[in-house]
Design an enzyme around this catalytic site. Sequence first.
Site, PDB file in Angstrom:
ATOM      1  N   GLU A   1      79.184 -33.793 111.410  1.00  9.89           N
ATOM      2  CA  GLU A   1      80.484 -34.418 111.104  1.00  9.89           C
ATOM      3  C   GLU A   1      80.671 -35.709 111.895  1.00  9.89           C
ATOM      4  O   GLU A   1      81.708 -36.358 111.793  1.00  9.89           O
ATOM      5  CB  GLU A   1      81.625 -33.448 111.419  1.00  9.89           C
TER       6      GLU A   1
ATOM      7  N   ASN B   1      74.991 -29.724 106.637  1.00  8.67           N
ATOM      8  CA  ASN B   1      75.496 -30.585 105.572  1.00  8.67           C
ATOM      9  C   ASN B   1      75.095 -32.046 105.770  1.00  8.67           C
ATOM     10  O   ASN B   1      74.608 -32.435 106.829  1.00  8.67           O
ATOM     11  CB  ASN B   1      77.019 -30.478 105.521  1.00  8.67           C
TER      12      ASN B   1
ATOM     13  N   ASP C   1      80.342 -29.743 102.347  1.00  6.65           N
ATOM     14  CA  ASP C   1      80.084 -29.117 103.653  1.00  6.65           C
ATOM     15  C   ASP C   1      79.509 -27.716 103.481  1.00  6.65           C
ATOM     16  O   ASP C   1      79.808 -26.819 104.259  1.00  6.65           O
ATOM     17  CB  ASP C   1      81.366 -29.084 104.511  1.00  6.65           C
TER      18      ASP C   1
END
Lengths: 552, 111
Positions: free
Chosen positions: A190, A256, A298
């Site tokens: 992220e 992800n 995700d």
Amino acid sequence: MRKLLLAAALAALLPCTGRAQTAADLMKGTQDTSNVLNYGMSYDLQRFSPLKQIDRQTVKRLVPVWNYSYDDNKSEESQPLIYQGVLYVTTNGATMALDAKTGQQLWKTKIDYPPETPRIVCCGIISRGLALYEGKIFRTTLDANVVALDAKTGKELWRSHAIDFKNGYSMTVAPLVADGVVITGISGAEYGIRGFIDGWDPDTGKHLWRTYTVAGPDDPNGKTWPGDTYLHGGGSTWITGSFDPDLHTVYWGTGNTGSWNPTTHPGDNLYTCSVLALDPKTGKIKWHFQFSPNDPYDYDSVAEMVLATLDIGGKPTKVLMDANRNGFFYVLDRTDGKLITANQYIDKLTWAKGIDPESGRPIPTEITDNVRKGQAQEVWPGAMGGKNWSPVSFNPETKLVYANTLNFGMHYKPTTPQFRAGLTYWGADIDWVWPNGPRGYLKAIDPMTGKAKWEQPSDIPRFAGVLSTAGGLVFTGKLTGEFEAFDADTGAKLWQFKTGSGIEGQPVTWQQDGVQYIAVSSGIGGVYALFSGDERLSAVPAGGSLWVFALQ
Amino acid sequence: MKRVAALVAGLSLCAFAASAQPKPEPPPTPQEFAKGEELFGSICSHCHGPHMVNPGNASFDLRKFPHDDRARFFNDVMNGKKSMPPWKDVLHPDEIEAIWAYVRTGGKAPQ
């Protein structure tokens, strides 16, 4: 002389820490019921114990025998290890050795990391555990170091720096020791990292190899990333892999993409949302299988790759099983990575019509087609997936996988983030979409069909690990603090004990001096508590501790 | 006369004490709110909750942050406090200003 006798008597009372565990010990897994030497309780990550002193009848007499304060108010997700009567466990801020029978602290070694570090941690300040090998303990630190400690004293033996945390990299993973190599993953998809898996020399901490999970120009699969998008392509590796010692192969899931917005990096984006079969000595990729190419949602695939032998078409087959975050339950042939079957295991799934049995690729719905055109959509499951990190248990007797599954979706709107080192690199705005009813179920899943033999709903979803035993029991816990036992065949709830905080830990069991013990950490603070906005948890205080239970 | 002087002195002390209290700031403009909401969503929400809603156990419930204590907010964000890391070397002052504008609303758009 008296003093000498007293010292000898005291030494005899202390847990034995004389012999260092070997590679052969690590391979015994749960066949050795007196120790718990592996993350996942064995290299196959089955989290199944043959112990049965605690069973369907006796479980009602299960009581706490000791409790140990972590002196920590973060998410307690660490899995304890037990070796010769000593229990080893971690928090984000310390490593501890305790007398497994009494809870008496033998040593505690604190960890310092710069106060800026939590900036680059998306989903809770966490340590998931440790590895033991030849008298040493191996763990990772939030600021991306790998550390070895002397198991007898807690003294730091070496510390190796993996990468600069200020660029978004952190470590919460419990290391794996396979074929004599300490293997670690990384967090930070992220934050626009380029993910990898590392190998380290257990004696010296020397860096042996790094395998990138985001293919670059030196890899033929680098062409699945346009331009230099691979540099921030994500692919984190924050859950410990499984290991098949016969095949000398480690199976490690990857996270992800960075950013989530698929239009910022059109292509399959290898090796994100995949499982990698690695040679532990070199890190070389033997094969890969990608669950979610060009993933927008995700649907991180780091969570555990469970190994088992299943009867496939009348033939015992070495398989790998994964209750993937994308909502499909996969069974692969782990010798070559070929798909055997993949079936939906959650109630509502709108992003794909199914998995193509030939190619193994998801068949996108119109919703996903629209998202890939940059449109906002409602999507199920949401970004926390059909199952998040919470590890499952596979019971080879019932042939069922016990999993804490999730039941909520999201409004998803793609955005185009600008990369700034040390800040988030999301690529989407999301809002949760809640069901009218339970947000999660503990399910007993048939791995070959994805269908549940039974399910136990929970309004606030469970985020704890699962343990199953030959006593016919399944253990897990709730975010509201209840540690629970269920009948493995029927799902009937047989017992519970309310701990002082929410349970996000990974239960383990062992037998010592004729007594079966079960340990689990309590301590709320993970992704759901922080990021769901579920105010029903406001009456669950933070505060980490370890609970150990036995029959009265 | 002495009594009057004492009364005046007492009143002025009260006035001084009142002026030392933090002044409530005017609500943010819709543009300021939108910028703050976006930054909050990107940088803060995964610990402090979507739209500032969280159970307040593992992280601070910012809806309870005093809406008139700008100095405390800036100090906590820049230098960190307890589990809150310091942000002064990565966030620009105008970004902290925008997040403060959003936090002051308790997550509710100005009417």
